[in-house]
Design an enzyme around this catalytic site. Structure first.
Site, PDB file in Angstrom:
ATOM      1  CG  ASP A 124       0.139  10.731   8.709  1.00  0.00           C
ATOM      2  OD1 ASP A 124      -1.110  10.677   8.833  1.00  0.00           O
ATOM      3  OD2 ASP A 124       0.690  10.962   7.609  1.00  0.00           O
ATOM      4  CG  HIS A 147      -7.548  13.701   1.907  1.00  0.00           C
ATOM      5  ND1 HIS A 147      -7.988  13.307   0.667  1.00  0.00           N
ATOM      6  CD2 HIS A 147      -6.785  14.803   1.698  1.00  0.00           C
ATOM      7  CE1 HIS A 147      -7.510  14.122  -0.256  1.00  0.00           C
ATOM      8  NE2 HIS A 147      -6.789  15.043   0.345  1.00  0.00           N
TER       9      HIS A 147
HETATM   10  C1  BDR Z   1      -3.537  11.585   3.022  1.00  0.00           C
HETATM   11  O1  BDR Z   1      -2.227  12.144   3.057  1.00  0.00           O
HETATM   12  C2  BDR Z   1      -2.061  12.948   4.194  1.00  0.00           C
HETATM   13  O2  BDR Z   1      -1.557  14.202   3.843  1.00  0.00           O
HETATM   14  C3  BDR Z   1      -3.394  13.113   4.833  1.00  0.00           C
HETATM   15  O3  BDR Z   1      -3.297  13.143   6.236  1.00  0.00           O
HETATM   16  C4  BDR Z   1      -4.184  11.914   4.348  1.00  0.00           C
HETATM   17  O4  BDR Z   1      -4.050  10.823   5.229  1.00  0.00           O
HETATM   18  C5  BDR Z   1      -4.286  12.123   1.819  1.00  0.00           C
HETATM   19  O5  BDR Z   1      -3.654  11.747   0.633  1.00  0.00           O
HETATM   20 CA    CA Z   2      -3.165  11.105   7.483  1.00  0.00          CA
END
Ligand code: BDR
Ligand code: CA
Length: 311
Positions: A10, A243
């Site tokens: 995403d 992340h």
């Molecule tokens: C996840 O949430 C999204 O905002 C980031 O892309 C990542 O996949 C982190 O909690």
């Molecule tokens: Ca993500």
């Protein structure tokens, strides 16, 4: 032989950073991107995926558009405060793409890809698990035909980032996550326990940018918005949590991580919605075990990321 992966994503600033990392890593062969709502509406995340591949000179890689909304919930408010109005930090990298999507049903695309090469393809979800759950529903045989699933999501013993207990990707579609964690396939959870400690500070980001490689220059353009969010939300003084790239690091260098094998269930109700409950004491006797990343050599991940992006 590189590992063949489909990244379900995403984009999203950190998704963008993660996909570039995968594209620069000879251990991985990125077969396709499949898109999902999450960091923005799926029209936007799909546009961003197409633009990313164009900017990266890799528009040979197909993009399949996926779910607009969770399995049983609504998706109304994209987190633009985190990822920007355009989902890529409002840095001018998200104009209309020249290329077009290869498929409008990501779940079907995943099923066809996995079933055509049984035992060979790894799924790498970096967003809500809706497409993966839908693929499971369309064709349950993908449970046996998928090589493994390595996902960014969840929090085993760490706090959540959208509620005291829930991580964003699981929280967006907890019913989908429950299906994915409940299926009898090899799932590795790269969650907040190991992504929050991997911190890119301002000096690190400046060093990336100074390398002036095309990928580093793109990252330098999109991260200021993400840095501003982290500073406001976590008082990080410009540093950011890493992340989605950390999930890619696990695929390349699992030795940088400590894992345990436990049963995981996903809470779908009440204040705990989106929590990944880990049976640390081994009390649940039925169900499959998940490989859970619980510790990380953060410097090792940062060094690896920099080496690949600045090469
Ligand atoms: C996840 O949430 C999204 O905002 C980031 O892309 C990542 O996949 C982190 O909690
Ligand atoms: Ca993500």
């Amino acid at each position: 032989m590189p590992e063949s992966i489909i990244i379900d994503t995403d984009p999203g600033i950190d998704d963008f950073m993660a996909i570039l990392f995968a594209l620069k890593s000879p251990e991985l062969d990125v077969l396709a991107l499949t898109t999902v709502f999450g960091n923005h509406f799926v029209e936007i995340t799909t546009r961003n995926a197409l633009r990313l591949l164009e900017h990266a000179g890799r528009d040979d890689i197909p993009v399949a558009r996926g779910a607009y909304s969770p399995l049983v919930r609504e998706f109304r408010d994209p987190p633009t405060v985190v990822h920007g109005q355009d989902g890529l930090g409002d840095a001018g990298l998200s104009e209309e793409p020249d290329s077009t999507i290869a498929h409008t049903r990501a779940a079907q695309f995943i099923v066809e890809a996995v079933m055509s090469r049984p035992g060979e393809i790894t799924l790498v979800p970096l967003g809500p698990l809706t497409n993966i759950a839908m693929a499971l529903k369309l064709e349950p045989r993908i449970v046996k035909a998928t090589k493994r699933v390595v996902l960014m999501g969840g929090a085993a013993f760490a706090q959540g980032n959208v509620s005291p207990v829930a991580e964003a990707n699981i929280w967006h579609d907890p019913e989908a996550a429950a299906l994915v964690f409940g299926a009898d396939w090899a799932v590795t959870m790269v969650g907040l326990d190991v992504t929050m400690p991997v911190i890119m500070d301002t000096q690190y980001i400046a060093e990336l940018a100074a390398s002036k490689t095309p990928y580093a220059e793109m990252i330098a353009r999109i991260v200021p918005h993400y840095q501003a969010f982290h500073t406001a939300a976590y008082q990080t003084n410009g540093a950011l949590h890493t992340h989605d790239p950390t999930a890619i690091a696990y695929l390349i260098r699992p030795d940088l991580f400590k894992t345990i094998s436990r049963r995981v269930r996903v809470n779908t109700q009440g204040y705990g919605t989106g929590q990944t409950i880990v049976d640390g004491a081994g009390i649940w006797y039925d169900g499959v075990e998940t490989t859970i990343c619980v510790d990380v050599d953060a410097q090792g991940v940062l060094d690896l990321y920099k080496a690949r992006i600045t090469r």
